[in-house]
Motif scaffolding. Structure first.
Motif, PDB file in Angstrom:
ATOM      1  N   SER A 261       0.850  -1.185   0.000  1.00 23.77           N
ATOM      2  CA  SER A 261       0.000   0.000   0.000  1.00 23.77           C
ATOM      3  C   SER A 261       0.884   1.232   0.000  1.00 23.77           C
ATOM      4  CB  SER A 261      -0.899   0.006   1.242  1.00 23.77           C
ATOM      5  OG  SER A 261      -1.367   1.308   1.529  1.00 23.77           O
ATOM      6  N   GLY A 262       0.475   2.252  -0.767  1.00 24.13           N
ATOM      7  CA  GLY A 262       1.212   3.503  -0.761  1.00 24.13           C
ATOM      8  C   GLY A 262       1.161   4.205   0.578  1.00 24.13           C
ATOM      9  N   TYR A 263       0.259   3.793   1.468  1.00 26.35           N
ATOM     10  CA  TYR A 263       0.100   4.414   2.779  1.00 26.35           C
ATOM     11  C   TYR A 263       0.866   3.687   3.877  1.00 26.35           C
ATOM     12  CZ  TYR A 263      -3.592   7.361   0.874  1.00 26.35           C
ATOM     13  OH  TYR A 263      -4.287   8.286   0.138  1.00 26.35           O
ATOM     14  N   VAL A 264       0.831   2.336   3.893  1.00 25.04           N
ATOM     15  CA  VAL A 264       1.390   1.598   5.037  1.00 25.04           C
ATOM     16  C   VAL A 264       2.459   0.591   4.634  1.00 25.04           C
ATOM     17  CG1 VAL A 264      -0.664   1.925   6.453  1.00 25.04           C
ATOM     18  CG2 VAL A 264      -0.514  -0.077   4.940  1.00 25.04           C
ATOM     19  N   GLY A 265       2.863   0.561   3.365  1.00 26.14           N
ATOM     20  CA  GLY A 265       3.954  -0.305   2.948  1.00 26.14           C
ATOM     21  C   GLY A 265       3.525  -1.724   2.640  1.00 26.14           C
ATOM     22  N   ALA A 266       4.453  -2.654   2.834  1.00 22.60           N
ATOM     23  CA  ALA A 266       4.239  -4.043   2.430  1.00 22.60           C
ATOM     24  C   ALA A 266       3.093  -4.690   3.200  1.00 22.60           C
ATOM     25  CB  ALA A 266       5.519  -4.847   2.641  1.00 22.60           C
ATOM     26  N   ILE A 267       2.302  -5.501   2.472  1.00 19.88           N
ATOM     27  CA  ILE A 267       1.216  -6.277   3.081  1.00 19.88           C
ATOM     28  C   ILE A 267       1.600  -7.744   2.919  1.00 19.88           C
ATOM     29  CG2 ILE A 267      -1.261  -6.711   3.105  1.00 19.88           C
ATOM     30  CD1 ILE A 267      -1.596  -4.086   1.528  1.00 19.88           C
ATOM     31  N   THR A 268       2.270  -8.290   3.923  1.00 23.83           N
ATOM     32  CA  THR A 268       2.830  -9.640   3.831  1.00 23.83           C
ATOM     33  C   THR A 268       2.303 -10.499   4.966  1.00 23.83           C
ATOM     34  OG1 THR A 268       4.863  -8.680   2.928  1.00 23.83           O
ATOM     35  CG2 THR A 268       4.948 -10.975   3.658  1.00 23.83           C
ATOM     36  N   PRO A 269       1.506 -11.521   4.663  1.00 22.70           N
ATOM     37  CA  PRO A 269       1.019 -12.409   5.730  1.00 22.70           C
ATOM     38  C   PRO A 269       2.162 -13.127   6.411  1.00 22.70           C
ATOM     39  CG  PRO A 269      -0.179 -12.769   3.665  1.00 22.70           C
ATOM     40  CD  PRO A 269       0.999 -11.906   3.345  1.00 22.70           C
ATOM     41  N   ALA A 270       1.958 -13.455   7.696  1.00 21.19           N
ATOM     42  CA  ALA A 270       2.980 -14.187   8.441  1.00 21.19           C
ATOM     43  C   ALA A 270       3.215 -15.572   7.845  1.00 21.19           C
ATOM     44  CB  ALA A 270       2.573 -14.303   9.908  1.00 21.19           C
ATOM     45  N   SER A 271       2.170 -16.148   7.263  1.00 22.54           N
ATOM     46  CA  SER A 271       2.300 -17.445   6.593  1.00 22.54           C
ATOM     47  C   SER A 271       1.373 -17.457   5.379  1.00 22.54           C
ATOM     48  CB  SER A 271       1.937 -18.589   7.545  1.00 22.54           C
ATOM     49  OG  SER A 271       0.588 -18.477   7.980  1.00 22.54           O
ATOM     50  N   GLY A 272       1.728 -18.225   4.368  1.00 24.12           N
ATOM     51  CA  GLY A 272       0.918 -18.303   3.160  1.00 24.12           C
ATOM     52  C   GLY A 272       1.138 -17.128   2.245  1.00 24.12           C
ATOM     53  N   GLY A 339     -11.644  16.340  13.263  1.00 24.17           N
ATOM     54  CA  GLY A 339     -11.226  15.231  14.103  1.00 24.17           C
ATOM     55  C   GLY A 339     -11.747  13.929  13.531  1.00 24.17           C
ATOM     56  N   VAL A 340     -10.903  12.893  13.501  1.00 24.39           N
ATOM     57  CA  VAL A 340     -11.297  11.585  12.982  1.00 24.39           C
ATOM     58  C   VAL A 340     -10.844  10.504  13.965  1.00 24.39           C
ATOM     59  CG1 VAL A 340     -11.069   9.910  11.110  1.00 24.39           C
ATOM     60  CG2 VAL A 340     -11.167  12.344  10.583  1.00 24.39           C
ATOM     61  N   TYR A 341     -11.737   9.546  14.212  1.00 19.47           N
ATOM     62  CA  TYR A 341     -11.429   8.379  15.033  1.00 19.47           C
ATOM     63  C   TYR A 341     -11.640   7.129  14.194  1.00 19.47           C
ATOM     64  CZ  TYR A 341     -12.335   4.548  18.318  1.00 19.47           C
ATOM     65  OH  TYR A 341     -12.324   3.339  18.965  1.00 19.47           O
ATOM     66  N   GLN A 342     -10.675   6.199  14.273  1.00 22.92           N
ATOM     67  CA  GLN A 342     -10.806   4.924  13.571  1.00 22.92           C
ATOM     68  C   GLN A 342     -10.582   3.766  14.537  1.00 22.92           C
ATOM     69  OE1 GLN A 342      -7.870   2.771  10.718  1.00 22.92           O
ATOM     70  NE2 GLN A 342      -9.129   4.027   9.356  1.00 22.92           N
ATOM     71  N   HIS A 343     -11.439   2.743  14.376  1.00 21.25           N
ATOM     72  CA  HIS A 343     -11.304   1.510  15.158  1.00 21.25           C
ATOM     73  C   HIS A 343     -11.230   0.330  14.202  1.00 21.25           C
ATOM     74  CE1 HIS A 343     -11.881  -1.574  18.188  1.00 21.25           C
ATOM     75  NE2 HIS A 343     -12.876  -2.067  17.465  1.00 21.25           N
ATOM     76  N   VAL A 344     -10.273  -0.571  14.450  1.00 27.62           N
ATOM     77  CA  VAL A 344     -10.112  -1.774  13.642  1.00 27.62           C
ATOM     78  C   VAL A 344     -10.469  -2.978  14.499  1.00 27.62           C
ATOM     79  CG1 VAL A 344      -8.564  -3.163  12.218  1.00 27.62           C
ATOM     80  CG2 VAL A 344      -8.249  -0.686  12.346  1.00 27.62           C
ATOM     81  N   GLY A 345     -11.383  -3.818  13.988  1.00 29.25           N
ATOM     82  CA  GLY A 345     -11.787  -5.026  14.694  1.00 29.25           C
ATOM     83  C   GLY A 345     -11.923  -6.173  13.719  1.00 29.25           C
ATOM     84  N   GLY A 346     -12.720  -7.170  14.103  1.00 28.57           N
ATOM     85  CA  GLY A 346     -12.907  -8.333  13.250  1.00 28.57           C
ATOM     86  C   GLY A 346     -11.703  -9.257  13.303  1.00 28.57           C
ATOM     87  N   ASP A 347     -11.498 -10.001  12.226  1.00 25.43           N
ATOM     88  CA  ASP A 347     -10.412 -10.993  12.177  1.00 25.43           C
ATOM     89  C   ASP A 347      -9.044 -10.327  12.089  1.00 25.43           C
ATOM     90  OD1 ASP A 347     -12.319 -13.033  12.153  1.00 25.43           O
ATOM     91  OD2 ASP A 347     -12.414 -13.056   9.962  1.00 25.43           O
ATOM     92  N   ARG A 348      -8.048 -10.970  12.677  1.00 24.26           N
ATOM     93  CA  ARG A 348      -6.672 -10.502  12.584  1.00 24.26           C
ATOM     94  C   ARG A 348      -5.953 -11.272  11.483  1.00 24.26           C
ATOM     95  NH1 ARG A 348      -5.207  -7.128  16.387  1.00 24.26           N
ATOM     96  NH2 ARG A 348      -2.979  -7.527  16.058  1.00 24.26           N
ATOM     97  N   THR A 349      -5.194 -10.526  10.658  1.00 27.80           N
ATOM     98  CA  THR A 349      -4.555 -11.109   9.476  1.00 27.80           C
ATOM     99  C   THR A 349      -3.071 -11.371   9.654  1.00 27.80           C
ATOM    100  OG1 THR A 349      -3.997  -8.954   8.520  1.00 27.80           O
ATOM    101  CG2 THR A 349      -6.199  -9.841   8.050  1.00 27.80           C
ATOM    102  N   GLY A 350      -2.491 -10.832  10.729  1.00 33.60           N
ATOM    103  CA  GLY A 350      -1.048 -10.950  10.900  1.00 33.60           C
ATOM    104  C   GLY A 350      -0.264  -9.995  10.021  1.00 33.60           C
ATOM    105  N   THR A 351      -0.924  -8.922   9.539  1.00 31.47           N
ATOM    106  CA  THR A 351      -0.270  -7.915   8.694  1.00 31.47           C
ATOM    107  C   THR A 351      -0.501  -6.528   9.279  1.00 31.47           C
ATOM    108  OG1 THR A 351      -2.147  -7.393   7.243  1.00 31.47           O
ATOM    109  CG2 THR A 351      -0.849  -9.367   6.704  1.00 31.47           C
ATOM    110  N   VAL A 352       0.025  -5.527   8.607  1.00 31.08           N
ATOM    111  CA  VAL A 352      -0.140  -4.140   9.034  1.00 31.08           C
ATOM    112  C   VAL A 352      -1.607  -3.707   8.980  1.00 31.08           C
ATOM    113  CG1 VAL A 352       0.183  -3.145   6.726  1.00 31.08           C
ATOM    114  CG2 VAL A 352       0.851  -1.815   8.747  1.00 31.08           C
ATOM    115  N   LEU A 353      -2.459  -4.447   8.291  1.00 31.65           N
ATOM    116  CA  LEU A 353      -3.875  -4.108   8.209  1.00 31.65           C
ATOM    117  C   LEU A 353      -4.605  -4.300   9.535  1.00 31.65           C
ATOM    118  CD1 LEU A 353      -4.829  -5.715   4.754  1.00 31.65           C
ATOM    119  CD2 LEU A 353      -3.932  -3.425   5.220  1.00 31.65           C
ATOM    120  N   ASP A 354      -3.963  -4.934  10.517  1.00 31.08           N
ATOM    121  CA  ASP A 354      -4.596  -5.190  11.802  1.00 31.08           C
ATOM    122  C   ASP A 354      -4.591  -3.977  12.718  1.00 31.08           C
ATOM    123  OD1 ASP A 354      -4.990  -7.784  10.964  1.00 31.08           O
ATOM    124  OD2 ASP A 354      -3.250  -8.585  12.037  1.00 31.08           O
ATOM    125  N   VAL A 355      -3.776  -2.960  12.420  1.00 32.63           N
ATOM    126  CA  VAL A 355      -3.698  -1.774  13.279  1.00 32.63           C
ATOM    127  C   VAL A 355      -4.354  -0.594  12.576  1.00 32.63           C
ATOM    128  CG1 VAL A 355      -1.636  -2.560  14.473  1.00 32.63           C
ATOM    129  CG2 VAL A 355      -1.399  -1.168  12.404  1.00 32.63           C
TER     130      VAL A 355
END
Length: 381
Positions: A261-272, A339-355
């Motif tokens: 992603s141009g915003y958060v860099g590499a999106i690489t799963p811990a496995s697979g 002002g903006v607030y963001q919350h991330v929930g649901g499944d965890r992927t083991g990548t930067v998308l989890d935060v």
């Protein structure tokens, strides 16, 4: 005496005629403010940032009357960072827009160059970020490009005239590569306006976005994803009644074999291996004009993500809430607070998308929540 006066009058008349037939306008926006982010890798960040409600820019645009209802048009627009004077959009001189074309009252407009795609032109204006709020109110990673993260190079664009309340158009962006489809783009969209109601829809397809430096989407300059393919479609509506405006937008963004992603860099799963991402954004927004000089706006976005890997499908969920107030000091100068607030929930992927990460923040959060507050001054000329 007459021999001197008559030529002078003729020259003056010719100059007046020439000015009536063509025009060039210099314009710009300067947007500068103070940002506070509560969590960037576990720390608070205080910073000056340029170009959030609107990107800081200056530009030239012009027309020349060619007769018979036909006109030549051009626009050159430069983005820049007010804090350090650097060029925006990856260091491009005219990175925001650069095009020339022909326009006809009867047949529409054809332009050639670096331009906005149909999602930006037609669907973006019914979202908060693509209309009155800007960068901070973007959907996660601006996956649908409603905030104009990227422009499209090598582009032929058609924009229709207005037919009643209907207007439509499309773009085709050449890869400029021996591989015809390698980093090309095409899009189409339209809007229909009746009274205070605006209906909008758009579609975009990009093959191998950011794969090459000379293609439709510039690698390392402005991009939301480096991937094998990007496909976006969506629709929305806004309705103005009295001093209030409300809007709804749905977008669906499919990213095949994403690398980063141009915003958060590499999106690489811990496995697979990661085969695709899909972002579905559901947005509601509203704005109320309390006085001619003061409005307050708000938005809520629910984003469901399909994370498809060799290990199966996971579904991270993003929820974003934004609030903004804007006060005009004059016709050209305003102050605003966001002002903006963001919350991330649901499944965890083991990548930067989890935060959590709000577009425009200094970096990703250390956890599932992030807040950004901005106070800024904007001047238009």
């Amino acid at each position: 005496m007459n021999k001197r006066i008559i030529p002078a009058l003729m020259a003056s008349a010719l100059a007046t005629s020439a000015m009536a037939q063509s025009s060039v306008t210099l314009y710009g926006v300067i947007d500068e403010g103070f940002d506070y982010t509560n969590n960037v890798s576990g720390s608070k960040v205080y910073e000056l940032q340029s170009g959030f409600a609107q990107g800081s820019r200056w530009g030239l645009k012009g027309t020349e009357d060619l007769g018979g209802g036909l006109r030549a048009v051009f626009q050159l627009e430069n983005g820049f960072n007010l804090n350090n004077g650097r060029l925006g959009q990856g260091g491009l001189m005219f990175g925001r827009q650069a095009y020339v074309g022909l326009t006809s009252d009867s047949f529409g407009t054809v332009t050639l160059g670096r331009q906005y795609d149909s999602v930006v032109d037609y669907l973006g204006p019914v979202t908060a970020n693509g209309n009155w709020a800007g960068y901070l109110f973007s959907h996660p990673y601006d996956s649908d490009n409603t905030d104009n993260t990227f422009r499209v190079n090598n582009t032929v664009k058609y924009t229709s005239p207005l037919f009643g309340g209907l207007q439509f158009g499309g773009t085709y962006s050449f890869s400029n590569d021996s591989g015809f489809a390698n980093n090309r783009q095409y899009s189409a969209g339209g809007t229909y306006t009746v009274g205070g109601l605006v209906l909008a829809a758009a579609y975009l397809q990009a093959n191998s976005p950011s794969a090459t430096a000379g293609g439709a989407i510039n690698n390392g300059g402005d991009e939301n994803f480096v991937a094998n393919a990007l496909r976006v479609f969506g629709a929305g509506a806004s309705y103005t009644f009295g001093l209030a405006n409300v809007g709804f937008a749905y977008t669906n963004s499919y990213v095949r074999r994403p690398v980063s992603s141009g915003y958060v860099g590499a999106i690489t799963p811990a496995s697979g291996t990661l085969s695709s991402l899909r972002f579905q954004n559901f947005e509601v927004n509203g704005k109320y004009q309390f006085t001619p000089a003061f409005y307050v706006g708000a938005m809520y976005v629910y984003t469901r993500t399909d994370f498809n890997s060799s290990g199966g499908q996971l579904n991270p969920i993003y929820q974003s809430v934004g609030l903004m107030g804007d006060y005009l000091l004059s016709k050209r100068t305003d102050v605003y607070v966001q002002g903006v607030y963001q919350h991330v929930g649901g499944d965890r992927t083991g990548t930067v998308l989890d935060v959590a990460y709000i577009p425009g923040a200094d970096g990703v959060s250390s956890g599932g929540n992030q807040v950004v507050v901005r106070v800024a001054l904007r001047h238009k000329f």
